[in-house]
Design a protein around this motif. Structure first.
Motif, PDB file in Angstrom:
ATOM      1  N   GLU A   8     -31.719  46.543  38.056  1.00 48.31           N
ATOM      2  CA  GLU A   8     -30.861  45.527  37.502  1.00 48.31           C
ATOM      3  C   GLU A   8     -31.227  45.615  35.935  1.00 48.31           C
ATOM      4  O   GLU A   8     -32.174  45.019  35.602  1.00 48.31           O
ATOM      5  N   TYR A  53     -28.481  27.429  35.630  1.00 50.47           N
ATOM      6  CA  TYR A  53     -27.680  28.810  35.151  1.00 50.47           C
ATOM      7  C   TYR A  53     -27.577  29.540  36.668  1.00 50.47           C
ATOM      8  O   TYR A  53     -26.574  30.077  36.878  1.00 50.47           O
ATOM      9  N   ASN A 102     -22.832  39.812  34.328  1.00 57.21           N
ATOM     10  CA  ASN A 102     -22.520  38.502  33.681  1.00 57.21           C
ATOM     11  C   ASN A 102     -22.440  39.080  32.069  1.00 57.21           C
ATOM     12  O   ASN A 102     -22.913  38.387  31.308  1.00 57.21           O
ATOM     13  N   TYR A 104     -24.145  33.090  23.547  1.00 57.03           N
ATOM     14  CA  TYR A 104     -23.844  34.443  23.501  1.00 57.03           C
ATOM     15  C   TYR A 104     -23.038  35.113  22.505  1.00 57.03           C
ATOM     16  O   TYR A 104     -21.784  34.334  22.287  1.00 57.03           O
ATOM     17  N   SER A 162     -23.241  41.203  30.318  1.00 60.09           N
ATOM     18  CA  SER A 162     -24.420  41.239  29.530  1.00 60.09           C
ATOM     19  C   SER A 162     -24.522  42.547  28.366  1.00 60.09           C
ATOM     20  O   SER A 162     -24.921  42.371  27.377  1.00 60.09           O
ATOM     21  N   GLN A 186     -24.342  32.626  38.919  1.00 60.95           N
ATOM     22  CA  GLN A 186     -24.938  33.852  39.675  1.00 60.95           C
ATOM     23  C   GLN A 186     -24.463  33.768  41.226  1.00 60.95           C
ATOM     24  O   GLN A 186     -24.444  32.595  41.798  1.00 60.95           O
ATOM     25  N   ASP A 224     -35.476  43.635  31.516  1.00 61.86           N
ATOM     26  CA  ASP A 224     -34.978  42.472  30.403  1.00 61.86           C
ATOM     27  C   ASP A 224     -36.440  42.474  29.336  1.00 61.86           C
ATOM     28  O   ASP A 224     -37.309  42.494  29.652  1.00 61.86           O
ATOM     29  N   PHE A 225     -35.907  42.320  28.086  1.00 62.21           N
ATOM     30  CA  PHE A 225     -36.573  42.232  27.100  1.00 62.21           C
ATOM     31  C   PHE A 225     -37.179  40.793  26.547  1.00 62.21           C
ATOM     32  O   PHE A 225     -38.177  40.661  25.786  1.00 62.21           O
ATOM     33  N   HIS A 226     -37.137  39.760  27.552  1.00 56.65           N
ATOM     34  CA  HIS A 226     -37.601  38.428  27.336  1.00 56.65           C
ATOM     35  C   HIS A 226     -38.526  37.822  28.155  1.00 56.65           C
ATOM     36  O   HIS A 226     -38.128  37.635  29.099  1.00 56.65           O
ATOM     37  N   PHE A 232     -30.687  43.743  31.943  1.00 53.37           N
ATOM     38  CA  PHE A 232     -30.655  42.495  31.677  1.00 53.37           C
ATOM     39  C   PHE A 232     -30.766  41.520  32.893  1.00 53.37           C
ATOM     40  O   PHE A 232     -30.042  40.701  32.819  1.00 53.37           O
ATOM     41  N   CYS A 233     -32.059  41.714  33.366  1.00 50.71           N
ATOM     42  CA  CYS A 233     -32.097  41.218  34.750  1.00 50.71           C
ATOM     43  C   CYS A 233     -32.260  39.568  34.566  1.00 50.71           C
ATOM     44  O   CYS A 233     -32.186  38.820  35.366  1.00 50.71           O
ATOM     45  N   GLY A 264     -38.534  45.104  28.394  1.00 50.50           N
ATOM     46  CA  GLY A 264     -38.439  46.134  27.480  1.00 50.50           C
ATOM     47  C   GLY A 264     -36.760  46.323  27.149  1.00 50.50           C
ATOM     48  O   GLY A 264     -36.121  45.520  27.922  1.00 50.50           O
ATOM     49  N   ASP A 265     -36.571  47.002  26.271  1.00 51.16           N
ATOM     50  CA  ASP A 265     -35.121  47.249  25.916  1.00 51.16           C
ATOM     51  C   ASP A 265     -34.459  48.211  26.825  1.00 51.16           C
ATOM     52  O   ASP A 265     -34.831  49.205  27.311  1.00 51.16           O
ATOM     53  N   VAL A 266     -33.228  47.807  27.348  1.00 60.28           N
ATOM     54  CA  VAL A 266     -32.353  48.556  28.250  1.00 60.28           C
ATOM     55  C   VAL A 266     -32.097  49.959  27.722  1.00 60.28           C
ATOM     56  O   VAL A 266     -31.842  51.014  28.674  1.00 60.28           O
TER      57      VAL A 266
HETATM   58  C1  LIG Z   1     -26.481  36.591  30.262  1.00 61.80           C
HETATM   59  S1  LIG Z   1     -28.201  36.964  30.783  1.00 61.80           S
HETATM   60  C2  LIG Z   1     -27.931  37.744  32.217  1.00 61.80           C
HETATM   61  C3  LIG Z   1     -28.834  37.139  33.276  1.00 61.80           C
HETATM   62  C4  LIG Z   1     -28.685  37.911  34.666  1.00 61.80           C
HETATM   63  N1  LIG Z   1     -28.820  39.372  34.953  1.00 61.80           N
HETATM   64  C5  LIG Z   1     -27.346  37.509  35.288  1.00 61.80           C
HETATM   65  O1  LIG Z   1     -26.410  38.408  35.722  1.00 61.80           O
HETATM   66  O2  LIG Z   1     -26.787  36.389  34.987  1.00 61.80           O
HETATM   67  C6  LIG Z   1     -28.522  38.393  29.462  1.00 61.80           C
HETATM   68  C7  LIG Z   1     -30.036  38.751  29.400  1.00 61.80           C
HETATM   69  O3  LIG Z   1     -29.963  40.001  28.826  1.00 61.80           O
HETATM   70  C8  LIG Z   1     -31.289  40.290  28.009  1.00 61.80           C
HETATM   71  N2  LIG Z   1     -31.089  41.305  27.085  1.00 61.80           N
HETATM   72  C9  LIG Z   1     -30.127  41.213  26.009  1.00 61.80           C
HETATM   73  N3  LIG Z   1     -30.244  42.205  25.446  1.00 61.80           N
HETATM   74  C10 LIG Z   1     -30.938  43.246  25.918  1.00 61.80           C
HETATM   75  C11 LIG Z   1     -31.555  44.559  25.618  1.00 61.80           C
HETATM   76  N4  LIG Z   1     -31.077  45.337  24.696  1.00 61.80           N
HETATM   77  N5  LIG Z   1     -32.542  44.975  26.763  1.00 61.80           N
HETATM   78  C12 LIG Z   1     -33.083  44.307  27.703  1.00 61.80           C
HETATM   79  N6  LIG Z   1     -32.616  42.879  28.005  1.00 61.80           N
HETATM   80  C13 LIG Z   1     -31.656  42.589  27.125  1.00 61.80           C
HETATM   81  C14 LIG Z   1     -31.727  38.592  27.749  1.00 61.80           C
HETATM   82  O4  LIG Z   1     -33.051  38.473  27.283  1.00 61.80           O
HETATM   83  C15 LIG Z   1     -30.905  37.766  28.891  1.00 61.80           C
HETATM   84  O5  LIG Z   1     -32.101  37.328  29.813  1.00 61.80           O
END
Ligand SMILES: C[S@@+](CC[C@H](N)C(=O)[O-])C[C@H]1O[C@@H](n2cnc3c(N)ncnc32)[C@H](O)[C@@H]1O
Length: 279
Positions: A48, A17, A120, A220, A122, A22, A73-75, A50-51, A103-105
């Motif tokens: 950053e 990925y 990306n 996605y 997100s 990126q 990021d929440f994952h 959704f990092c 956590g959740d953004v």
């Molecule tokens: C498309 S990836 C982006 C990764 C990287 N930042 C990039 O630019 O390629 C989306 C990321 O957003 C995270 N994500 C999705 N919804 C979210 C939310 N509400 N809060 C925090 N993270 C979230 C997912 O866990 C995933 O790692």
């Protein structure tokens, strides 16, 4: 027909990925240029959203001793991967200036920063206008008075067809664990698009010589927001300005990666734009 053999020892999809999708130096250089034009000084702090593996945040602290970054990021497993590989590339001093938050953004608070990123595409996880506006309001609150917010979005005629595939050849590399990955294919599949809701379902697949196909490495489920919608919602959320930057094409029909401020653009099969919200 005999069952296809499963790929042996498949490469970690995060490496694939990062290599395919990126380009954090392009993102940071672009944002710094726009920041300097607006605020006549250099940005120091970055958030950053959704990092994922926090590649951009890690790169920011690496670039200068005065830089500090927050990633959200929440994952947790993806953040852990970022800590293991991206943060481990940093010195101890650089790592102290990198803060990764699970956590959740929409809810996670950070100190105010100069530049926020949601890259990306997100933010397309937010499918309702009120939710997207709430997210943009949270980012607005998290910015210094001299601050800006960089998002990206794709579009063009192919982005609104029922189905499409985009295949790109990606140069090979060797992982820190010594796994050699030869040149491989990155496949972006738009599996569904609903013109009534603008909802779209997309998958990333990889074809890696010697390792076979890795299908649906990432999926996605998004609403494909349009440029006018994003600009309007940024303004509704309190940003003073929303700017759109688009690229031209090189002789091979690929993006020339030079993003210019635009008011009009001739639509093509596919483009990627940066949208910048000015605090
Ligand atoms: C498309 S990836 C982006 C990764 C990287 N930042 C990039 O630019 O390629 C989306 C990321 O957003 C995270 N994500 C999705 N919804 C979210 C939310 N509400 N809060 C925090 N993270 C979230 C997912 O866990 C995933 O790692």
């Amino acid at each position: 027909m005999p069952a296809k053999p499963k790929p042996k020892n498949p490469p970690d999809i995060h490496w694939l990925y990062e290599a395919s999708v990126q380009n954090v130096d392009t993102d940071l250089d672009f944002a710094r240029r726009v920041y300097a034009r607006h605020w006549k000084r250099k940005p120091l702090t970055v958030r950053e959203d959704f990092c994922g593996t926090a590649k951009l945040a890690a790169r920011w602290v690496e670039r200068n001793r005065a830089h500090e970054a927050w990633g959200i990021d929440f994952h947790q497993p993806t953040l852990d991967w970022g800590v293991k590989y991206n943060a481990s590339e940093l010195s101890e001093e650089q790592r102290r200036r990198l803060h990764l938050l699970c956590g959740d953004v929409l809810e996670t608070r950070t100190p105010k920063v100069d530049m926020a990123f949601a890259l990306n595409f997100s933010f397309c996880v937010f499918k309702r206008r009120e939710l997207l506006r709430t997210y943009f309001e949270r980012v607005h609150e998290a910015l210094n008075d001299a601050g800006l917010f960089v998002l990206d979005i794709y579009g063009g005629t192919e982005s609104v067809t029922a189905k499409s595939d985009d295949v790109r050849r990606i140069p090979g590399f060797t992982t820190p664990e010594g796994m050699r990955i030869s040149d491989f294919d990155y496949i972006w599949e738009q599996a569904a698009y609903n013109p009534i809701t603008h909802e779209t379902l997309c998958h990333i697949h990889f074809k890696v010589p010697g390792h076979g196909s890795i299908n649906k490495a990432f999926t996605y489920d998004w609403r494909l927001w349009t440029l006018p919608e994003i600009q309007e919602i940024l303004l509704e959320a309190g940003f003073s300005k929303a700017e759109v930057y688009l690229h031209d094409f090189d002789d091979h029909g690929e993006s020339d990666e030079t993003f210019r401020l635009r008011k009009t653009y001739v639509n093509v099969q596919g483009w990627v734009a940066y949208v910048v919200g000015i605090r």
